[in-house]
Scaffold this active site. Sequence first.
Site, PDB file in Angstrom:
ATOM      1  N   THR A  70      -1.105  -8.806  -7.834  1.00  0.00           N
ATOM      2  CA  THR A  70      -2.031  -9.738  -7.187  1.00  0.00           C
ATOM      3  C   THR A  70      -2.729 -10.623  -8.213  1.00  0.00           C
ATOM      4  O   THR A  70      -2.861 -11.839  -8.013  1.00  0.00           O
ATOM      5  CB  THR A  70      -3.062  -8.972  -6.347  1.00  0.00           C
ATOM      6  OG1 THR A  70      -2.379  -8.265  -5.299  1.00  0.00           O
ATOM      7  CG2 THR A  70      -4.085  -9.910  -5.734  1.00  0.00           C
ATOM      8  N   ASN A 155       9.097  -9.394   0.940  1.00  0.00           N
ATOM      9  CA  ASN A 155       8.591  -8.031   0.780  1.00  0.00           C
ATOM     10  C   ASN A 155       8.639  -7.226   2.069  1.00  0.00           C
ATOM     11  O   ASN A 155       8.574  -5.999   2.032  1.00  0.00           O
ATOM     12  CB  ASN A 155       7.157  -8.057   0.249  1.00  0.00           C
ATOM     13  CG  ASN A 155       6.202  -8.768   1.183  1.00  0.00           C
ATOM     14  OD1 ASN A 155       6.274  -9.993   1.326  1.00  0.00           O
ATOM     15  ND2 ASN A 155       5.304  -8.043   1.822  1.00  0.00           N
ATOM     16  N   HIS A 220       4.058  -0.723 -10.738  1.00  0.00           N
ATOM     17  CA  HIS A 220       4.131   0.392  -9.792  1.00  0.00           C
ATOM     18  C   HIS A 220       5.240   0.255  -8.759  1.00  0.00           C
ATOM     19  O   HIS A 220       5.493   1.173  -7.992  1.00  0.00           O
ATOM     20  CB  HIS A 220       2.776   0.594  -9.100  1.00  0.00           C
ATOM     21  CG  HIS A 220       2.443  -0.443  -8.068  1.00  0.00           C
ATOM     22  ND1 HIS A 220       2.470  -0.181  -6.721  1.00  0.00           N
ATOM     23  CD2 HIS A 220       2.070  -1.735  -8.195  1.00  0.00           C
ATOM     24  CE1 HIS A 220       2.122  -1.265  -6.053  1.00  0.00           C
ATOM     25  NE2 HIS A 220       1.871  -2.222  -6.920  1.00  0.00           N
ATOM     26  N   CYS A 344      -0.748  -4.016   1.895  1.00  0.00           N
ATOM     27  CA  CYS A 344      -1.985  -4.793   1.828  1.00  0.00           C
ATOM     28  C   CYS A 344      -2.548  -5.094   3.210  1.00  0.00           C
ATOM     29  O   CYS A 344      -3.732  -5.395   3.357  1.00  0.00           O
ATOM     30  CB  CYS A 344      -1.731  -6.113   1.095  1.00  0.00           C
ATOM     31  SG  CYS A 344      -1.122  -5.917  -0.579  1.00  0.00           S
TER      32      CYS A 344
END
Length: 406
Positions: A70, A155, A220, A344
């Site tokens: 981000t 995504n 990650h 998110c």
Amino acid sequence: MVVYLDHAATTPLRPEAREAWLAASMLVGNPSSVHAAGQAARRLLEESRERLAEALECDPIEVVFTSGGTESVNLALKGLIWARAAADASRRGIVAPQGEHHATLDALEWLESHEGAQLRWPGLDALGRLDLDAWEAALGDGTDVALASMLVANNEVGTLQPVSQAVLRAARVGVPLHLDAVGAFGHVPLSFRGLREAQRDSGAVRGAGDGLVAMSVAAHKLGGPAGIGALVVAREATPAALLHGGEQQRGLRSGTQNVPGAAAFAAAAALAVGELEAEAARLRALRDGLVARVRAAVPGAVCNGDPAQRLPGNAHISFPGAQGDSLLLLLDLAGVAVSTGSACQAGIPNPSHVLLAMGRDADAARSVLRVSLGRETTQADVDAFVAAIPGAYERALRAGMSRREV
């Protein structure tokens, strides 16, 4: 024991990355200090930068470590438009496809409301792929466009985007381009240098700062720790900084650098890229088997996105008449962890903005699960999901579809 099938949200830390982090955490020096302890930390930091640059196929000086994907996206988008606007205030346009990650969507909406950016949203086709004609039309002749940004792979639905063509079209009209590769790096072949060389060899680039100039990645997503990412910034690109208080990393990101995080990221990235071809083939086989068995068990289930050109571990499936959030909770009770989309946005009962951009209606966009496989996924994990889904679907059907939005 939980069957974990949400690797696109985050994937387990690799043992090698853990060991690299622990070893680096024993160093006490600040890498900006000039004494021996500081220089030892600096040496490890720069070795990690070099190792990550090798995996990304870029130059080490182009790697700017950040706190994650981000921040990398925000540094690219805000830094590039601020720099371009300072040079030419008339260039306020930003081009980004519909269906982008919320790190991009929210940052661009902030720039629109606070900085007067003018946003243009070229559409996606029914498979979730960028419409290149719409992309070219949104770029126009480039004279009023400050920057463009796009995902390498969606995504949610996993569709791989036509990155090479989009890069060339941005370069031809003199628009700097940022790629969001957070979910793609370590899972599909990716070369920052290769894409830039292709645009140079095509003769498309007008100026040094045009075409592909930046790319975001995060640790990650490929077996590194949370809290460390990177923005690849071309040597000649000069985005404005978000953080001030030092001249670290070409002045683009001030602050004490995270040496243990960088070492762990580099270790995980090197392993992921080295294993990429074999692991992608293994995951594709598991995923395709999962999708086929789900469609057999649940008539009417639809796999969204491109059936072939997609992230190898991604299965994004619509279950008509059942709300995705209901399915997720029922599967969780059965010991299976999946998602409805980006972590998110978890817990927000809005329809998938990606499926809406692909032309699906609101009910279809609420009825989805994203099942994402990773390095530790086994056939037994797939079997557990397939065994749990019919009962979960039957119960979710009885619950029906909520129309509540926030």
